[in-house]
Write a protein that holds these residues in place. Sequence first.
Motif, PDB file in Angstrom:
ATOM      1  N   VAL A 118      54.342 -14.796  84.623  1.00  0.00           N
ATOM      2  CA  VAL A 118      54.890 -13.544  84.104  1.00  0.00           C
ATOM      3  C   VAL A 118      54.050 -12.369  84.604  1.00  0.00           C
ATOM      4  O   VAL A 118      52.817 -12.410  84.577  1.00  0.00           O
ATOM      5  N   ILE A 119      54.732 -11.327  85.051  1.00  0.00           N
ATOM      6  CA  ILE A 119      54.094 -10.069  85.440  1.00  0.00           C
ATOM      7  C   ILE A 119      54.653  -8.960  84.563  1.00  0.00           C
ATOM      8  O   ILE A 119      55.857  -8.908  84.309  1.00  0.00           O
ATOM      9  N   VAL A 120      53.785  -8.068  84.109  1.00  0.00           N
ATOM     10  CA  VAL A 120      54.234  -6.859  83.424  1.00  0.00           C
ATOM     11  C   VAL A 120      53.876  -5.663  84.292  1.00  0.00           C
ATOM     12  O   VAL A 120      52.708  -5.453  84.636  1.00  0.00           O
ATOM     13  N   CYS A 121      54.909  -4.884  84.669  1.00  0.00           N
ATOM     14  CA  CYS A 121      54.737  -3.649  85.427  1.00  0.00           C
ATOM     15  C   CYS A 121      54.961  -2.472  84.487  1.00  0.00           C
ATOM     16  O   CYS A 121      55.830  -2.528  83.623  1.00  0.00           O
ATOM     17  N   TRP A 122      54.204  -1.393  84.693  1.00  0.00           N
ATOM     18  CA  TRP A 122      54.423  -0.212  83.870  1.00  0.00           C
ATOM     19  C   TRP A 122      53.978   1.039  84.615  1.00  0.00           C
ATOM     20  O   TRP A 122      53.282   0.983  85.619  1.00  0.00           O
ATOM     21  N   ALA A 123      54.417   2.185  84.087  1.00  0.00           N
ATOM     22  CA  ALA A 123      54.013   3.473  84.639  1.00  0.00           C
ATOM     23  C   ALA A 123      53.867   4.459  83.485  1.00  0.00           C
ATOM     24  O   ALA A 123      53.442   4.089  82.393  1.00  0.00           O
ATOM     25  N   MET A 124      54.267   5.725  83.712  1.00  0.00           N
ATOM     26  CA  MET A 124      53.946   6.784  82.753  1.00  0.00           C
ATOM     27  C   MET A 124      54.583   6.593  81.382  1.00  0.00           C
ATOM     28  O   MET A 124      54.098   7.131  80.386  1.00  0.00           O
ATOM     29  N   GLY A 125      55.678   5.826  81.314  1.00  0.00           N
ATOM     30  CA  GLY A 125      56.301   5.592  80.014  1.00  0.00           C
ATOM     31  C   GLY A 125      55.394   4.888  79.031  1.00  0.00           C
ATOM     32  O   GLY A 125      55.608   4.971  77.816  1.00  0.00           O
ATOM     33  N   LEU A 126      54.360   4.198  79.544  1.00  0.00           N
ATOM     34  CA  LEU A 126      53.373   3.557  78.670  1.00  0.00           C
ATOM     35  C   LEU A 126      52.074   4.336  78.583  1.00  0.00           C
ATOM     36  O   LEU A 126      51.335   4.201  77.608  1.00  0.00           O
ATOM     37  N   THR A 127      51.758   5.152  79.583  1.00  0.00           N
ATOM     38  CA  THR A 127      50.406   5.715  79.668  1.00  0.00           C
ATOM     39  C   THR A 127      50.240   7.083  79.037  1.00  0.00           C
ATOM     40  O   THR A 127      49.112   7.537  78.869  1.00  0.00           O
ATOM     41  N   GLN A 128      51.340   7.767  78.683  1.00  0.00           N
ATOM     42  CA  GLN A 128      51.232   9.155  78.228  1.00  0.00           C
ATOM     43  C   GLN A 128      51.639   9.312  76.765  1.00  0.00           C
ATOM     44  O   GLN A 128      52.520  10.086  76.424  1.00  0.00           O
ATOM     45  N   HIS A 129      50.977   8.551  75.889  1.00  0.00           N
ATOM     46  CA  HIS A 129      51.149   8.652  74.446  1.00  0.00           C
ATOM     47  C   HIS A 129      49.771   8.649  73.792  1.00  0.00           C
ATOM     48  O   HIS A 129      48.782   8.219  74.401  1.00  0.00           O
ATOM     49  N   LYS A 130      49.703   9.063  72.560  1.00  0.00           N
ATOM     50  CA  LYS A 130      48.432   9.007  71.835  1.00  0.00           C
ATOM     51  C   LYS A 130      47.880   7.582  71.795  1.00  0.00           C
ATOM     52  O   LYS A 130      46.680   7.354  71.932  1.00  0.00           O
TER      53      LYS A 130
END
Length: 759
Positions: free
Chosen positions: A362-374
């Motif tokens: 399993v790979i999890v990819c992410w970008a700004m939708g995860l990184t720009q919250h409190k």
Amino acid sequence: MPSKPPAGDPVQDAPEVAAPQHAAAGLPAIGHTLRIARQQMGVRRTAQTLLQVNQKDGFDCPGCAWPEGDKRHVAEFCENGAKAVAEEATLRRVTPDFFAAHTLSDLASRSGYWLGQQGRITQPMYLPEGADRYEAVTWERAFAIIAEELGALSSPDEALFYTSGRTSNEAAFLLQLFAREFGTNNLPDCSNMCHESSGSALTETIGIGKGSVSLEDLHQADLIIVAGQNPGTNHPRMLSALEKAKGSGARIISVNPLPEAGLERFKNPQTPRGMVKGVPLTDLFLQIRIGGDQALFRLLNKLILETEGAVDEEFVREHTHGYEEFTAAARAADWADTLAATGLRREEIERALAMVLESKRVIVCWAMGLTQHKHSVATIREVVNFLLLRGNIGRPGAGVCPVRGHSNVQGDRTMGIFERPSEAFLDALEREFGFAPPRHHGLDVVRSIEALRDGRAKVFFAMGGNFVGATPDTEVTEAAMRRARLTVHVSTKLNRSHAVTGRRALILPTLGRTDKDVQAGGRQVVTVEDSMGMVHASRGNLPPASPHLLSEPAIVARMARAVLGPASTTPWEEFEKDYGTIRDRIARVVPGFEDFNEKIARPGGFTLPHGPRDERRFPTATGKAHFTAAPVEYPEVPEGRLLLQTLRSHDQYNTTIYGLDDRYRGIKGGRRVVLVHPQDARELGLADGSYADLVGEWKDGVERRARGFRVIHYPTARGCAAAYYPETNVLVPLDSTADTSNTPASKSVIVRLEQSPSA
């Protein structure tokens, strides 16, 4: 022949709106690419340039940081990459005559789109104190002005040295070297605004702040989770990798508040079948509420723990730390709370769990939708927990995959562009160059703005980028920049930052990725690091846009000599003459770059070592990967309010606006739009096509307002809204940031919508 730049600013708040599309790329992408390229470069230059993009003997695309495989297509670029290349390789020019015809106040009244369309800057320009027009200046005078202002500071920490992700490894290494020899660690960079949360979480949990997967791992995965990311617009070449993974049997879960065309169906423009029919990519779409990702992964972890045989107990025992505390927190996860946080249905989460349990890799990819919250850092830690539970780090086809946005943003950090450098890096720098670098921490982006605002910083130097356009709390940031004694921007093209200046300002025009770089030591190459830790050479092939341009390494080297004087024993002149001498020094300072010059001579470059990926070796304090147990958080929105995320249109890259369309979302000819779920809009009394002001609500009580946005009824998650940045950066408070990483929380802005007159 290429078209001329727009004579006047087009209206951006009265778009045409159609239904959103459900497939990305294909023939329309090819047509749009060729039209933009021809307008900017002409037919011959288009062919000459695009066929060199991302080739082993060509130049690295100045757009995103997605990696290339060993086998390259003749057209190894995407639509947005071609737009980035066309904007840099344009035949349009911004000469001193342009600045004579446009006052600073005129430039400040223009849109970012209009400014960017004017073309390449041809000469160094200087704005004297009290003047309202830039004037041409010699390079010698420009460096003397910088030396004068830096020399007048009461402390080196009153200077800020910002870096954009487009900067090469060689230029980035020189800039941090100069800043530290000058005496400061004030090296804010664009990472502070995007993947700083990823780096913070990954450094704590696996010991290295980078992803652990290769392109080949994606092709081998059983399950790929794409969370908080829109590859179709932001990393289009990723769609080819997902297509290949699907062809090998992988399944894909997309987790996003917005349906994204590229993740629905990909029409690969590199194959006849792909252009016509395409491939459906997403097997399960989880339309999550903004900020609900931590709650989702926490519940999945609870359910994995409750499933007999699901945990990789040998991996957990041999390679992890903190398991007991984590399991206690995970077992406390609650279905009702999770459904409230995520907006998902129970059966959707159960289906996702079944897909996870059926998958070995399993790979999890992410970008700004995860990184720009409190709570972004806690969210990414929970993603790591999810992967550690089933041994999905350090296994082929598995791992963490933060997808970096800007070409070489990861390389800049590797080269030492960081306000909080490690002691080991500073020790190596001191051994190699014989000076004592400062050991106290410097300022990141948000703290740099605060320092300018409060008068604690007086000189701002930017290597690329559009600092004013990219940063939060626009009115505060612009007022802060205007308090500086000197602002300096190393740039290829105009942007908003050139119109919002200190008392004095310089624009230093530089070579781009597409430009041939010839120095006294001969033709030069630079290097970049992609999103997966591959380092390779980049060689421009076009004649420079002007004979008055200097390369980024040359600008830093000459500035360093002008500021530091003969007392500096660093061989700045040799570095400018031959970039190979810079790489020799990098090889002795930065681990993994041994024999740097020899390695980049190999076609395709080389992969940097990564302990967790390569040998399940975790360079943390315990020598093991760390489970963590942060409390679950998610944004709570008052009645009558919406949670706004800022995002890109398809016709932009970061703050660079290529056009006024967002083809996949059905928007044409405008940018001042807000996407709202039809039911939410009706409850707020906002008809489709009506106009509203977006009013940010924050605990400081300050009203932040973005005026005149067209309301578009759109299939977003309930309670959520979306609008483009930089137009909505004004709504993001400077002190609304992620815990630990201090990244602006641009994806979770509480707003009310107030009806306004139509455009």
